[in-house]
Design a protein around this motif. Structure first.
Motif, PDB file in Angstrom:
ATOM      1  N   CYS A 364       0.845  -1.194   0.000  1.00 57.60           N
ATOM      2  CA  CYS A 364       0.000   0.000   0.000  1.00 57.60           C
ATOM      3  C   CYS A 364       0.882   1.246   0.000  1.00 57.60           C
ATOM      4  O   CYS A 364       1.824   1.349   0.781  1.00 57.60           O
ATOM      5  N   ARG A 365       0.557   2.200  -0.867  1.00 61.21           N
ATOM      6  CA  ARG A 365       1.341   3.432  -0.974  1.00 61.21           C
ATOM      7  C   ARG A 365       0.580   4.640  -0.434  1.00 61.21           C
ATOM      8  O   ARG A 365       0.977   5.779  -0.678  1.00 61.21           O
ATOM      9  N   CYS A 366      -0.504   4.394   0.281  1.00 55.87           N
ATOM     10  CA  CYS A 366      -1.301   5.493   0.832  1.00 55.87           C
ATOM     11  C   CYS A 366      -0.735   5.935   2.173  1.00 55.87           C
ATOM     12  O   CYS A 366      -0.243   5.107   2.957  1.00 55.87           O
ATOM     13  N   THR A 367      -0.800   7.219   2.459  1.00 57.82           N
ATOM     14  CA  THR A 367      -0.382   7.734   3.757  1.00 57.82           C
ATOM     15  C   THR A 367      -1.485   7.468   4.772  1.00 57.82           C
ATOM     16  O   THR A 367      -2.661   7.293   4.404  1.00 57.82           O
ATOM     17  N   PRO A 368      -1.161   7.453   6.060  1.00 53.50           N
ATOM     18  CA  PRO A 368      -2.207   7.254   7.079  1.00 53.50           C
ATOM     19  C   PRO A 368      -3.320   8.284   6.977  1.00 53.50           C
ATOM     20  O   PRO A 368      -4.489   7.957   7.200  1.00 53.50           O
ATOM     21  N   LEU A 369      -2.964   9.523   6.643  1.00 55.59           N
ATOM     22  CA  LEU A 369      -4.003  10.556   6.518  1.00 55.59           C
ATOM     23  C   LEU A 369      -4.929  10.254   5.348  1.00 55.59           C
ATOM     24  O   LEU A 369      -6.153  10.439   5.447  1.00 55.59           O
ATOM     25  N   GLN A 370      -4.374   9.792   4.232  1.00 60.42           N
ATOM     26  CA  GLN A 370      -5.200   9.441   3.084  1.00 60.42           C
ATOM     27  C   GLN A 370      -6.149   8.288   3.411  1.00 60.42           C
ATOM     28  O   GLN A 370      -7.323   8.310   3.023  1.00 60.42           O
ATOM     29  N   ILE A 371      -5.621   7.311   4.137  1.00 61.69           N
ATOM     30  CA  ILE A 371      -6.464   6.174   4.522  1.00 61.69           C
ATOM     31  C   ILE A 371      -7.584   6.632   5.446  1.00 61.69           C
ATOM     32  O   ILE A 371      -8.747   6.246   5.293  1.00 61.69           O
ATOM     33  N   GLN A 372      -7.225   7.498   6.416  1.00 65.97           N
ATOM     34  CA  GLN A 372      -8.227   7.979   7.359  1.00 65.97           C
ATOM     35  C   GLN A 372      -9.311   8.794   6.649  1.00 65.97           C
ATOM     36  O   GLN A 372     -10.509   8.619   6.912  1.00 65.97           O
ATOM     37  N   ASN A 373      -8.904   9.684   5.750  1.00 62.66           N
ATOM     38  CA  ASN A 373      -9.887  10.490   5.021  1.00 62.66           C
ATOM     39  C   ASN A 373     -10.780   9.630   4.137  1.00 62.66           C
ATOM     40  O   ASN A 373     -11.977   9.904   3.985  1.00 62.66           O
ATOM     41  N   TYR A 374     -10.193   8.605   3.551  1.00 66.92           N
ATOM     42  CA  TYR A 374     -10.973   7.700   2.700  1.00 66.92           C
ATOM     43  C   TYR A 374     -12.038   6.978   3.508  1.00 66.92           C
ATOM     44  O   TYR A 374     -13.199   6.892   3.110  1.00 66.92           O
ATOM     45  N   ARG A 375     -11.669   6.496   4.664  1.00 66.47           N
ATOM     46  CA  ARG A 375     -12.628   5.757   5.490  1.00 66.47           C
ATOM     47  C   ARG A 375     -13.626   6.674   6.169  1.00 66.47           C
ATOM     48  O   ARG A 375     -14.739   6.256   6.499  1.00 66.47           O
TER      49      ARG A 375
END
Length: 511
Positions: A364-375
């Motif tokens: 996975c190349r997503c940052t934690p912030l990107q993952i959090q915003n996505y969810r």
């Protein structure tokens, strides 16, 4: 001369009678339509005029006034073309008024005089029967759905001349009949089968539990793991519709104009899969003249939302009330329209924007912030209303290469039908509760009692995993369904344990 013709119009999922009064008087040759007609109704005077000429009739040479009663409700659509034309002929003395007392009419006219298909014929036919009319003249393509109404003679007409000759006694028509038993039973075989799905046994088990109890379900996993494939095969394991459910669904599809021509009943549970660009009005229903949305078209069936986070946030949030109440109320300045929407929500999503968070095969190349915003696009209250959350992991090579087919949809459906039969017996005295997912607090307290060991297990899970109060009720409902599939009158600890596993993607755990 004054003539009166009877027809009907749709309001929500019900209909109301419309009396069409036609007066042929003196003055300039013109046609005036009153009674709150919309643009389509106003244009009917030109269609009717040309259809009369092309059918061999001579229109009235003076002023013709058409009144659509009741005059305080807006009339819309081309449904009144045929009754207006017949009213004009009756006002000229070409159709006896006594014949018009016994029949109702509906249909759009082509310029050639042909009668075209219209929407909402089934609920209008029900109203015509309630009004005590002898028969109902409908377009040929609407005959099958209208004939569902028992005790009402349905006369399909192909053109204006045929309808006028019948009402004038110059020609005979045979009432149209449908074999309700055959129409209800003719569901056919499903092309897609769970036997074609390689692996994913845990996901298939979760879908069996969801269908058996009517529970909402969310699948989360990387791309290509079979989430959409699993969802597309849900119709093959859904329990058969009762006749009452089939009529409810058919009325909605008749009003929306999505009922296939020459089909009398929706005899398969609907499966709707709208695109993620849909608006809230498209999902719930609405418009200037409110029409059913996707949630109502999925009534008594499945609404599948693929790529759930890609839907607009406001679109997802409007699902909360329909999921709880089973109805959608659309309020306008003139009135409020209510559409039923008892459906099973099935959704699928990736764990992160790139789709490979937690995947052991791809990074996975997503940052934690990107993952959090996505969810965060999926709100906690909406997630709480989804009973079952499951992970759909990548498929192993051994499963892909397996030669033996998986369990068939027919075998799964048999267990589902048996579980639903238990629930029908359990809730036989309630019209609102048809399956475990629809249980309210009173039913949960009565039918979801736990023993000491099961109670302690649930208490520990709620305390340690910080589930919400709504999640607590969802676990009890799912545990009740698992017990029904296990032919157990009591909810045992292992039933509760499996139900808790289906909440592992709850909001608090995602964070």
């Amino acid at each position: 001369m004054l003539a009166k013709v009877y027809s009907g119009a749709v309001f929500g999922v019900d209909s109301y009678p419309v009396e069409i009064e036609v007066n042929a008087g003196y003055g300039d040759p013109t046609v005036v339509i009153v009674g709150l007609p919309d643009a389509a109704v106003k244009e009917s005077k030109d269609r009717v005029h040309t259809a009369l000429i092309n059918s061999g009739f001579r229109p009235h040479a003076g002023r013709t006034t058409v009144n659509l009663a009741p005059a305080d409700i807006r009339k819309e659509g081309p449904n009144f073309d045929l009754p207006i034309a017949i009213g004009m002929l009756s006002a000229q003395g070409l159709v006896p008024e006594t014949a018009l007392q016994e029949y109702a009419l509906i249909g759009e006219l082509a310029l050639s005089g042909a009668v075209r298909r219209v929407k909402g014929v089934l609920p209008i036919a029900m109203r015509v029967k309630a009004e005590g009319r002898r028969g109902f003249l409908v377009p040929m393509e609407n005959a099958d759905e209208a004939a569902v109404v028992d005790g009402l003679d349905i006369y399909p007409v192909a053109n204006l001349r045929q309808a006028a000759d019948f009402l004038a006694g110059k020609a005979s028509l045979t009432p149209y009949r449908v074999d309700m038993t055959a129409a209800y039973a003719a569901s056919g075989d499903h092309e897609e089968d769970y036997a074609d799905v390689k692996g994913q046994e845990q996901a298939k088990r979760a879908m069996e539990v969801a269908v058996a109890g009517g529970h909402n379900l969310l699948m989360i996993g990387p791309p290509g793991t079979g989430k959409t494939m699993l969802a597309r095969r849900l119709p093959s394991v859904l329990p058969p519709m009762s006749l009452e459910e089939a009529l409810e669904a058919t009325k909605i599809h008749s009003i929306a104009g999505t009922l296939p021509a020459r089909q009398s009943l929706i005899n398969r549970r609907p499966f709707r899969a709208p695109h993620h660009t849909i608006s809230d009005a498209g999902l719930l229903g609405g418009g200037t003249h409110p029409m059913p949305g996707e949630v109502s078209l999925a009534h008594r069936g499945v609404l599948f939302l693929d790529e759930l986070p890609e839907f607009h946030r406001n679109v997802l949030e409007v699902l909360r009330q329909p999921l709880e109440d089973g109805v959608v109320t659309i309020t306008r300045a003139a009135a409020a329209v209510t559409f039923p929407c008892h459906f099973m929500l099935v959704a699928a999503m990736n764990p992160c924007p790139c789709g490979y968070y937690g995947d052991t095969r791809r990074q996975c190349r997503c940052t934690p912030l990107q993952i959090q915003n996505y969810r965060n696009k999926i709100s906690g209250p909406l997630l709480d209303r989804i009973d079952i959350h499951i992970e759909v992991p990548s498929i192993r090579y051994q499963d892909l290469a397996a030669v033996a087919p998986g369990e068939s949809s027919a075998a799964i459906r048999q267990r589902v039908v048996q579980a639903r039969a238990v629930q029908r017996e359990r809730f036989h005295s309630s019209r609102r509760v048809l399956c475990n997912a629809a249980m309210r607090s009173r039913e949960i307290q009565k039918y979801c009692r736990l023993g000491g060991e099961a109670q302690e297990l649930l208490k520990m899970a709620i305390t340690e995993l910080h589930f919400s109060a709504r999640a607590y009720d969802r676990i009890l409902k799912v545990a009740r369904t698992i017990a029904d599939l296990d032919h157990s009158p009591d909810i045992r600890p292992h039933h509760v344990q499996e139900a808790i596993q289906y909440r592992t993607l709850d909001r608090n755990l995602w964070i």
